[in-house]
Design a protein around this motif. Structure first.
Motif, PDB file in Angstrom:
ATOM      1  N   ALA A  73     110.536 -41.314 -48.885  1.00 51.49           N
ATOM      2  CA  ALA A  73     109.491 -41.493 -47.872  1.00 51.49           C
ATOM      3  C   ALA A  73     109.706 -42.789 -47.101  1.00 51.49           C
ATOM      4  O   ALA A  73     109.516 -42.846 -45.870  1.00 51.49           O
ATOM      5  CB  ALA A  73     108.112 -41.482 -48.529  1.00 51.49           C
ATOM      6  N   ASP A  74     110.092 -43.857 -47.795  1.00 52.80           N
ATOM      7  CA  ASP A  74     110.423 -45.119 -47.119  1.00 52.80           C
ATOM      8  C   ASP A  74     111.532 -44.909 -46.101  1.00 52.80           C
ATOM      9  O   ASP A  74     111.487 -45.450 -44.983  1.00 52.80           O
ATOM     10  CB  ASP A  74     110.868 -46.175 -48.136  1.00 52.80           C
ATOM     11  N   LEU A  75     112.544 -44.139 -46.492  1.00 56.76           N
ATOM     12  CA  LEU A  75     113.670 -43.878 -45.592  1.00 56.76           C
ATOM     13  C   LEU A  75     113.208 -43.134 -44.344  1.00 56.76           C
ATOM     14  O   LEU A  75     113.635 -43.460 -43.221  1.00 56.76           O
ATOM     15  CB  LEU A  75     114.735 -43.070 -46.333  1.00 56.76           C
ATOM     16  N   ILE A  76     112.329 -42.148 -44.509  1.00 57.67           N
ATOM     17  CA  ILE A  76     111.808 -41.411 -43.359  1.00 57.67           C
ATOM     18  C   ILE A  76     111.058 -42.348 -42.416  1.00 57.67           C
ATOM     19  O   ILE A  76     111.214 -42.295 -41.182  1.00 57.67           O
ATOM     20  CB  ILE A  76     110.897 -40.257 -43.826  1.00 57.67           C
ATOM     21  N   GLN A  77     110.257 -43.247 -42.986  1.00 58.69           N
ATOM     22  CA  GLN A  77     109.516 -44.196 -42.149  1.00 58.69           C
ATOM     23  C   GLN A  77     110.455 -45.132 -41.394  1.00 58.69           C
ATOM     24  O   GLN A  77     110.230 -45.436 -40.215  1.00 58.69           O
ATOM     25  CB  GLN A  77     108.545 -44.994 -43.014  1.00 58.69           C
ATOM     26  N   ILE A  78     111.499 -45.597 -42.070  1.00 62.84           N
ATOM     27  CA  ILE A  78     112.463 -46.478 -41.403  1.00 62.84           C
ATOM     28  C   ILE A  78     113.167 -45.727 -40.275  1.00 62.84           C
ATOM     29  O   ILE A  78     113.381 -46.277 -39.173  1.00 62.84           O
ATOM     30  CB  ILE A  78     113.478 -47.016 -42.430  1.00 62.84           C
ATOM     31  N   LEU A  79     113.521 -44.461 -40.503  1.00 61.33           N
ATOM     32  CA  LEU A  79     114.147 -43.661 -39.450  1.00 61.33           C
ATOM     33  C   LEU A  79     113.206 -43.457 -38.272  1.00 61.33           C
ATOM     34  O   LEU A  79     113.627 -43.486 -37.109  1.00 61.33           O
ATOM     35  CB  LEU A  79     114.597 -42.312 -40.024  1.00 61.33           C
ATOM     36  N   CYS A  80     111.934 -43.248 -38.581  1.00 67.73           N
ATOM     37  CA  CYS A  80     110.951 -43.115 -37.497  1.00 67.73           C
ATOM     38  C   CYS A  80     110.861 -44.406 -36.687  1.00 67.73           C
ATOM     39  O   CYS A  80     110.820 -44.383 -35.450  1.00 67.73           O
ATOM     40  CB  CYS A  80     109.576 -42.749 -38.060  1.00 67.73           C
ATOM     41  N   ASP A  81     110.812 -45.550 -37.395  1.00 69.34           N
ATOM     42  CA  ASP A  81     110.763 -46.839 -36.692  1.00 69.34           C
ATOM     43  C   ASP A  81     112.005 -47.038 -35.831  1.00 69.34           C
ATOM     44  O   ASP A  81     111.906 -47.478 -34.676  1.00 69.34           O
ATOM     45  CB  ASP A  81     110.649 -47.986 -37.706  1.00 69.34           C
ATOM     46  N   ARG A  82     113.177 -46.712 -36.369  1.00 72.48           N
ATOM     47  CA  ARG A  82     114.416 -46.862 -35.593  1.00 72.48           C
ATOM     48  C   ARG A  82     114.401 -45.961 -34.373  1.00 72.48           C
ATOM     49  O   ARG A  82     114.750 -46.386 -33.266  1.00 72.48           O
ATOM     50  CB  ARG A  82     115.634 -46.511 -36.453  1.00 72.48           C
ATOM     51  N   ASN A  83     114.029 -44.717 -34.577  1.00 71.49           N
ATOM     52  CA  ASN A  83     114.066 -43.767 -33.462  1.00 71.49           C
ATOM     53  C   ASN A  83     113.119 -44.145 -32.341  1.00 71.49           C
ATOM     54  O   ASN A  83     113.403 -43.896 -31.172  1.00 71.49           O
ATOM     55  CB  ASN A  83     113.748 -42.357 -33.971  1.00 71.49           C
ATOM     56  N   THR A  84     111.976 -44.723 -32.691  1.00 73.41           N
ATOM     57  CA  THR A  84     110.989 -45.080 -31.668  1.00 73.41           C
ATOM     58  C   THR A  84     111.197 -46.489 -31.120  1.00 73.41           C
ATOM     59  O   THR A  84     110.391 -46.959 -30.313  1.00 73.41           O
ATOM     60  CB  THR A  84     109.570 -44.957 -32.239  1.00 73.41           C
ATOM     61  N   GLY A  85     112.273 -47.167 -31.555  1.00 64.60           N
ATOM     62  CA  GLY A  85     112.580 -48.483 -31.014  1.00 64.60           C
ATOM     63  C   GLY A  85     111.870 -49.627 -31.702  1.00 64.60           C
ATOM     64  O   GLY A  85     111.920 -50.762 -31.226  1.00 64.60           O
ATOM     65  N   ARG A  86     111.210 -49.377 -32.824  1.00 64.34           N
ATOM     66  CA  ARG A  86     110.533 -50.447 -33.574  1.00 64.34           C
ATOM     67  C   ARG A  86     111.553 -51.067 -34.525  1.00 64.34           C
ATOM     68  O   ARG A  86     111.490 -50.919 -35.738  1.00 64.34           O
ATOM     69  CB  ARG A  86     109.343 -49.859 -34.327  1.00 64.34           C
ATOM     70  N   MET A  87     112.492 -51.807 -33.930  1.00 65.22           N
ATOM     71  CA  MET A  87     113.642 -52.291 -34.672  1.00 65.22           C
ATOM     72  C   MET A  87     113.274 -53.316 -35.743  1.00 65.22           C
ATOM     73  O   MET A  87     113.838 -53.320 -36.849  1.00 65.22           O
ATOM     74  CB  MET A  87     114.687 -52.873 -33.717  1.00 65.22           C
TER      75      MET A  87
END
Length: 906
Positions: free
Chosen positions: A525-539
């Motif tokens: 679940a942490d990985l999914i959240q990090i991918l979401c942050d990356r994809n939306t530009g929340r680097m």
């Protein structure tokens, strides 16, 4: 109570008789590809190998002692890799990874990968495989057959086994590449029998009795030792009264030995023979005693075949032959005690989280319900830790009826099969489950969840969940299923670019998973959240979460949970231009990745490491990783990951200015046909594969100077990315549009687009990924900065200074000595310290010719022709300033979490 490990190296073995003639034979193993130590149990193979190792401790030797789990080729090759990396830390796990066996590659492919890795080993290496008869799988045998035929001259295998391996030795014999040491060579001599009796503290038999003993035992060490003990207790009559085979010899003399013990000692020997390994605490707990430590010391002093386990103080095991005898006596004398003892042992091992040992004793107890009770507990633990391999190993062999009528077991098995990409097996069990008509049949939400999970992981983005199904499974009354469902829903929405829904469901699932103790799924679940942050530009959020999660697991390395966190950390470090940090972590990850890892984990590990290796000009290793990844992706419908492989192949060919290779890749993947069919004629909903194939096609078109077609594709893709909010990918596409205009000679439009891109996304979104996936961006951005068209923050310039330059060939991290291997860097440092070639050779323990070979490679990689030029080149730059800049940048990132964003990043 911790289970002792398998390694058998550490302190020098003592109380061993000298066997100079055998040691002399073993010392010739450096002249052969394979030395085969072939003898039945009890001839002293393991002891001999220990003596050989300690005879010359500086000899570089890998020791792998096999156990029953090595019958599984996946476990065997993972075990081999771990053993190799202990002695050869830089062993090339890119060329060879245990995942090859995991995905059922043919034996010749596994052997070829191993050969490539061994060819990179610079100094002489001996690899000892003890108890090789346990590696029964044909894949292992066939791989070794191919491997040994072409093994490099500096690598030598020493295999100790009770039986001939299942591969032909004739070709090795004909080529003089085989040294055979068998039971005949290992027979004891009269002098060694006398030495053995002395070391055992026994009277030395006369020559006649020694001759009789050797005739009866045929020089077999275990038989001689037992016979000497029997004679010490019953006199010479014990020897003269016996004649028979080896098994009968053990049985006869062991009876004599037992008769000489006190009842307490005898009972302890029999009962403790149940354990494969034991310590005093285990014996006290299971046998209901409080004096096990004293008894173990007493029996050890009497030489009763109790062996200490090296590097595990306080742990012991019996010699296998003596243990077999004791267990047989136990079954005869105390048959009613066995179920009780095995149950006590199972529960004791289980209380110390030793599930495998607990299950083995539970099976042997043969008590109704005990095995399934222990199995449910173990599967629950394995599910929480993400150990799909153990779940499948124990559940798959069970009768279908036994699994399908137990809700906990079938959920664990079907989920593990799906996560391991064994989709056909999962489908079989799901279909069988639907045909079950009994009280154990699961509720509707559980069936829908398992079906959804299979469809999602098997068909990836081609699967779409309808609203009614999502509502049903997310409202399940079963806490575990509801937590799993919420996380899987989050993953489903991530694949389809619905990042808001993905974050919402994943966060809900993560909370419940944390409460239930599902550490692996929590990390997923942490990985999914990090991918979401990356994809939306929340680097910054992605960076902080990745590093924070990884830091929490620093003390628990190499677990499935750690692998998830380490992969995320490696990717964000790459994006921050910390390429050496990322490379080091990825090199550690590659041999750990297995079939039960999420496909994202496998893909990100292989793709990112391949890119970093290509940037270091290690083209062959980079290409091998991509080739291996393509084989793995063939196990499912993974078009989005395959598109990333195709793009990376094209990107690397473009970086090499190899237009012929680009054309071959484009033809093999039908990029022109996709273009002609209108694949990117108009925009569509978010589709990662469609986007990445489009980006690859635009890169190929630009190499053909078909800029207008490339620009159209990029514009269409950009519209879809902006609509879905996939900002990180949108930045990559925007950057390529800037460069396409630049290549078309329209720098005014290119500059305008660049300014708009920075204004919209902020400069921090232009990270290492953007530079690498928009070739030439660094040069264009630097020129805009230098003429004042786009001033860049000084800290940003410092962080990406190696990319903001003209020459793409130097776009690697920091100093050029990062191109060097660990050994070459060591030689270069000694060179800088003023050492001569002879002094360097002595310092690192290699021949002078090897040092000269290292220097030749160093000069070639640094682009210099002599020692002084190499020293001057290495003295330039350095990592100190980079570390200071990163520390400052991290400080800025930390500030972001508690204060408004700094103006220079807006």
């Amino acid at each position: 109570m911790a289970m002792p490990g398998k390694k058998s190296h550490g302190r020098e073995p003592g109380n061993r008789i000298a066997r100079p003639e055998l040691l002399s034979l073993l010392n010739r193993s450096g002249d052969y590809a394979l030395t085969l130590l072939l003898a039945p149990p009890g001839f002293g193979k393991t002891t001999l190998l220990q003596q050989w190792r300690w005879q010359l401790p500086e000899r570089r030797t890998v020791v792998m002692i096999l156990d029953p789990r090595d019958a599984d080729p996946v476990h065997f090759f993972a075990h081999l890799t771990d053993s190799l990396r202990e002695v050869v830390p830089d062993f090339d796990t890119v060329s060879y990874t245990p995942l090859g066996a995991d995905i059922h590659l043919p034996a010749h492919s596994v052997a070829e990968s191993l050969l490539q890795a061994f060819q990179a080993v610079e100094d002489e290496l001996f690899i000892v495989l003890d108890d090789f008869q346990l590696a029964r799988h044909q894949l292992v045998q066939d791989a070794f057959s191919a491997l040994l035929e072409y093994l490099p001259a500096q690598v030598h295998f020493i295999i100790a086994t009770r039986e001939y391996p299942d591969f032909s030795l004739s070709r090795l014999k004909l080529a003089n590449r085989l040294l055979l040491i068998d039971g005949h060579d290992m027979r004891l001599t009269p002098a060694q029998v006398r030495e053995l009796a002395t070391e055992m503290g026994l009277d030395i038999p006369n020559d006649q009795h020694i001759g009789q003993l050797l005739q009866q035992t045929e020089g077999w060490m275990a038989g001689v030792k037992i016979a000497l003990l029997a004679c010490a207790r019953a006199g010479d009559a014990a020897l003269t009264a016996f004649s028979g085979s080896q098994p009968e010899l053990v049985d006869y003399f062991a009876h004599v030995v037992l008769r000489g013990l006190s009842e307490d000692q005898r009972e302890f020997l029999l009962y403790s023979s149940l354990f494969e390994r034991f310590d005093a605490a285990l014996c006290d707990a299971v046998l209901k005693r409080d004096d096990s430590a004293r008894l173990i010391d007493r029996l050890m002093s009497q030489g009763l075949f109790i062996q200490m386990i090296e590097q595990r103080p306080g742990w012991f095991r019996y010699h296998p032959l003596f243990q077999d005898f004791l267990r047989n006596r136990l079954r005869i004398e105390f048959p009613d005690s066995l179920p009780v003892l095995h149950e006590a042992a199972a529960r004791e091992w289980l209380s110390h989280n030793e599930d495998e040992m607990a299950l083995e004793h539970a099976e042997l107890a043969r008590l109704p319900g005990l095995f399934l009770e222990i199995l449910r507990t173990s599967c629950d633990r394995w599910s929480r830790k993400g150990d799909c391999i153990s779940i499948i190993r124990w559940l798959d062999p069970l009768p279908d009826e036994e699994v399908l009528t137990d809700r906990d077991l079938f959920i664990a098995l079907i989920s593990a099969l799906i996560l391991s990409r064994r989709f056909n097996q999962a489908r079989y069990y799901l279909d069988a489950l639907q045909q079950q008509k009994n009280r154990h049949q699961p509720d509707e939400s559980t069936q829908i969840f398992l079906e959804m999970m299979l469809q999602l992981f098997q068909h990836d983005t081609d699967f779409r969940l309808n609203t009614d199904q999502a509502i049903l499974i997310s409202s399940s009354q079963h806490h575990d299923i509801r937590a799993f469902s919420l996380t899987i829903l989050g993953y489903h929405y991530l694949l389809h670019g619905e990042f808001g829904n993905a974050m919402q469901y994943t966060e809900q699932g993560r909370v419940v998973l944390g409460q239930l103790g599902y550490e692996y799924l929590c990390s997923y679940a942490d990985l999914i959240q990090i991918l979401c942050d990356r994809n939306t530009g929340r680097m910054f959020e992605a960076m902080q979460n990745a590093e924070s999660n990884f830091e929490k697991l620093r003390d628990f390395p190499h677990t499935p949970t750690w692998i998830n966190a380490a992969t995320a950390a490696a990717v964000v470090r790459y994006e921050q231009n910390r390429t050496q940090d990322s490379l080091n972590l990825l090199e550690e990850l590659v041999p750990l990745v297995n079939s039960s890892c999420a496909t994202e984990i496998i893909a990100y590990t292989y793709l990112t490491l391949s890119r970093l290796l290509s940037l270091r000009h290690e083209k062959a290793r980079a290409a091998r990783l991509l080739s291996q990844l393509k084989r793995i992706l063939q196990m499912g419908n993974y078009d989005r990951f395959m598109s990333q492989v195709v793009y990376e192949e094209l990107r690397q060919a473009h970086a090499d200015n190899d237009t012929d290779a680009m054309d071959r890749i484009a033809e093999a993947n039908q990029l022109q046909e996709r273009l002609g069919s209108g694949t990117w004629r108009r925009t569509r909903a978010y589709d990662e594969g469609w986007e990445r194939y489009g980006l690859a096609t635009s890169l190929w078109l630009c190499s053909k100077q078909r800029f207008e077609e490339a620009e159209h594709i990029l514009e269409v893709i950009l519209a879809a990315l902006k609509k879905s909010g996939a900002n990180s990918r949108a930045v990559v596409v925007e950057a390529n549009l800037v460069l396409t205009r630049h290549l078309m000679g329209d720098d005014n439009v290119a500059l305008h687009r660049l300014k708009k891109m920075v204004d919209y996304y902020s400069i921090i979104c232009i990270n290492r990924t953007v530079f690498d996936e928009a070739p030439g961006l660094g040069t264009f951005l630097r020129r805009c900065h230098e003429v004042g068209n786009l001033p860049l923050p000084a800290i940003y310039v410092e962080m990406f200074k190696d990319l903001l330059q003209d020459s793409p060939s130097t776009q690697t991290e920091g100093r050029e000595d990062s191109l060097l291997t660990a050994k070459e860097q060591e030689v270069l440092q000694l060179l800088r310290n003023g050492l001569s070639n002879n002094e360097i050779s002595a310092r690192i323990g290699v021949a002078l010719s090897t040092t000269k070979w290292h220097l030749k490679n160093i000069f070639a990689k640094l682009g210099v022709s002599n020692r002084m030029a190499a020293i001057l080149q290495a003295a330039q730059g350095g990592s100190g300033m980079r570390n200071q800049v990163w520390a400052a940048f991290t400080g800025v990132a930390t500030t972001f979490a508690t204060s408004p964003m700094p103006e220079f990043l807006l």
